[in-house]
Design an enzyme around this catalytic site. Structure first.
Site, PDB file in Angstrom:
ATOM      1  N   GLY A 134       7.763  -4.420  -3.042  1.00 14.26           N
ATOM      2  CA  GLY A 134       9.255  -4.060  -3.039  1.00 14.26           C
ATOM      3  C   GLY A 134       9.842  -3.322  -4.007  1.00 14.26           C
ATOM      4  CG  ASP A 268       8.057   3.103  10.778  1.00 16.18           C
ATOM      5  OD1 ASP A 268       7.013   3.815  11.705  1.00 16.18           O
ATOM      6  OD2 ASP A 268       8.014   3.106   9.837  1.00 16.18           O
TER       7      ASP A 268
END
Length: 513
Positions: A134, A268
């Site tokens: 992340g 996406d």
């Protein structure tokens, strides 16, 4: 900087996971998961976008705001989350994806009532990080901050960047996916948009057959972002899809106008508002090449090459049409709307090209002119941006041999002069068919042809300098990109130097960030 009035519409309207669990996993039947930014001990501000902050209602920056910019020590009023979506990646169904490096703070409303979504990128893992951490590195964060602002000032719809900060930690990345991972400086950006809703949000719900939630999400989007659509109309989902198709076609024309190559046009990464979103292995085009892709992951197929972007956009819209079919239930309408995409795109494209050349009216024979121009550009490897900059010069100042040396990436040969002269003769004949003045023609060209584009070699130099503690190039680029139709920094208006041919992180990029 006022961060107290942030709300979370999404959390109130849709099913979600409120556990705060960041373990990477599937999260069926939910549209978001609450997560907290990981927090950083020694952050440092690199850039803050004062103008954007005022526009969206956050006000001026003070030193106490640094914690918010990296997601540290947030107030209890801010509940942070990441959203789930799905998508087709490189043409293949990838199933659940989601915000792997993005964490939402929520939405903020300015004095005029405009709502802006705010999210950190690189602030820690989410359930959708797919076995990653992340985090984000300085390299990719600088690129996204600068290109999103550059696109905004070029007049191309885009997400925008509010801040860029060092995190004070190092992040390990294998930049070219070649088995040579290295530690790089970590960074966090805050990016903003009217909405980050993607095709993939709708694809996820449709694939899971969550039709009620799919309808609720479409209603939410119509109410908040397509106010021109009557919420009570029985055809509202038809109009919703038509608007997305038009937004997407308009974006492709804008990318063609400035020579932008996204590099990874997965579904996406497609915005329902027609925004440029998720800047990864992008590039502004140097020499004109319809087959150019900056993304090494896209080789050898070049699915997302510059000239294929409208075709891929249409393919992506087909996937969105499939996702929305449970609401629209009209295959003939969807097919016709998607067929209309090509006609609409090419009409807008040809008008855009006429503007770049300074043509008052678009003539029937201009299609042949544009084709001739493309072939000449490819043969002579002409720099896309510099070519139009030179074309704006008075006829008597267009010295052909110098033109070639400064604009072409080929080693000079006398035969190239004849090729260019033949085209310039055709251009002078065509521009002579204008009924408005040369001054009006020149004004049209200057409005549509940037003098400055954020070339990858400039970004590469900027990042190298930043890694060595030097911010001068960063500030110069930031100044130049705010006035791209002026030649404020002529030192940047030159073709890519030969020494950068094939340089990783400059000519060659991957999805690593």
């Amino acid at each position: 900087m006022n961060v107290q009035n942030i709300t979370q519409q999404y959390l109130k309207l849709f099913p979600g996971d409120f556990s705060g669990n960041t373990i990477q996993r599937q999260t069926p039947k939910v549209l978001f998961s609450t997560v907290k930014p990981v927090g950083f001990q020694n952050p440092e501000l690199i850039l803050f976008n004062d103008q954007l902050s005022e526009e969206i209602g956050l006000g001026s920056f003070t030193e106490t705001d640094l914690d918010f910019l990296v997601g540290n020590r947030l107030s209890d009023s801010i509940q942070t989350y990441a959203t789930a979506y799905a998508g087709h990646q490189f043409g293949n169904w990838a199933g659940q994806l989601g915000d792997g490096r993005a964490i939402y703070a929520g939405e903020i409303t300015n004095a005029e009532g405009k709502i802006t979504e705010i999210q950190w990128k690189g602030a820690g893992a989410t359930p959708y990080s797919r076995f990653a951490d992340g985090r984000a590195v300085l390299r990719s964060s600088v690129r996204e901050y600068l290109i999103s602002e550059a696109m905004h000032h070029l007049g191309v719809p885009t997400t925008r960047a509010l801040s860029l900060c060092f995190t004070g930690e190092e992040v390990v990345r294998d930049m070219m996916y070649d088995g040579n991972p290295e530690a790089e400086k970590g960074a966090v950006i805050i990016r903003t948009a009217e909405s980050f809703l993607r095709f993939g949000h709708f694809e996820l719900l449709s694939a899971q057959k969550e039709t009620a939630t799919l309808q609720a999400l479409a209603d939410f989007a119509i109410k908040n972002y397509f106010k021109e659509i009557d919420e009570n109309s029985p055809k509202k989902y038809h109009e919703f899809f038509q608007k997305i198709v038009k937004n997407t076609a308009d974006l492709m024309v804008a990318w063609f106008r400035v020579g932008f190559v996204h590099g990874v046009m997965n579904t996406d990464n497609m915005s329902i508002l027609g925004l440029s979103i998720d800047y990864g292995p992008f590039s502004m085009m140097d020499d004109f090449d319809l087959n150019f892709t900056p993304n090494t992951t896209d080789l050898p197929g070049r699915r997302y090459a510059f000239g294929k972007q409208p075709q891929i956009a249409q393919w992506n819209l087909w996937q969105l049409a499939n996702a929305l079919f449970p609401l629209i239930k009209d295959a003939e309408f969807l097919e016709q709307t998607l067929d209309d995409f090509s006609q609409y795109f090419w009409q807008k494209h040809d008008r855009m090209m006429a503007d770049k050349f300074g043509f008052e009216e678009l003539l029937e024979e201009d299609a042949n002119f544009f084709q001739h121009w493309q072939e000449m550009m490819i043969r002579l490897r002409m720099d896309y941006t510099l070519f139009f900059h030179w074309l704006e010069k008075p006829h008597e100042e267009r010295e052909v041999s110098r033109f070639l040396q400064e604009v072409s990436y080929l080693r000079y040969e006398p035969k190239h002069e004849e090729d260019l002269r033949n085209f310039l003769g055709l251009y002078e004949k065509r521009i002579g068919e204008n009924t408005f003045s040369k001054e009006q023609s020149l004004a049209l060209m200057r409005k549509n042809n940037p003098k400055f584009i954020l070339r990858n070699y400039l970004l590469y130099e900027c990042i190298e300098d930043l890694n060595n503690g030097n911010k001068e190039k960063l500030y110069q680029l930031l100044d130049a990109l705010q006035s791209p139709y002026e030649e404020k920094h002529p030192e940047f208006s030159r073709k890519r130097p030969e020494e950068y041919d094939g340089t990783p992180g400059c000519s060659q990029l991957s999805c690593s960030s």
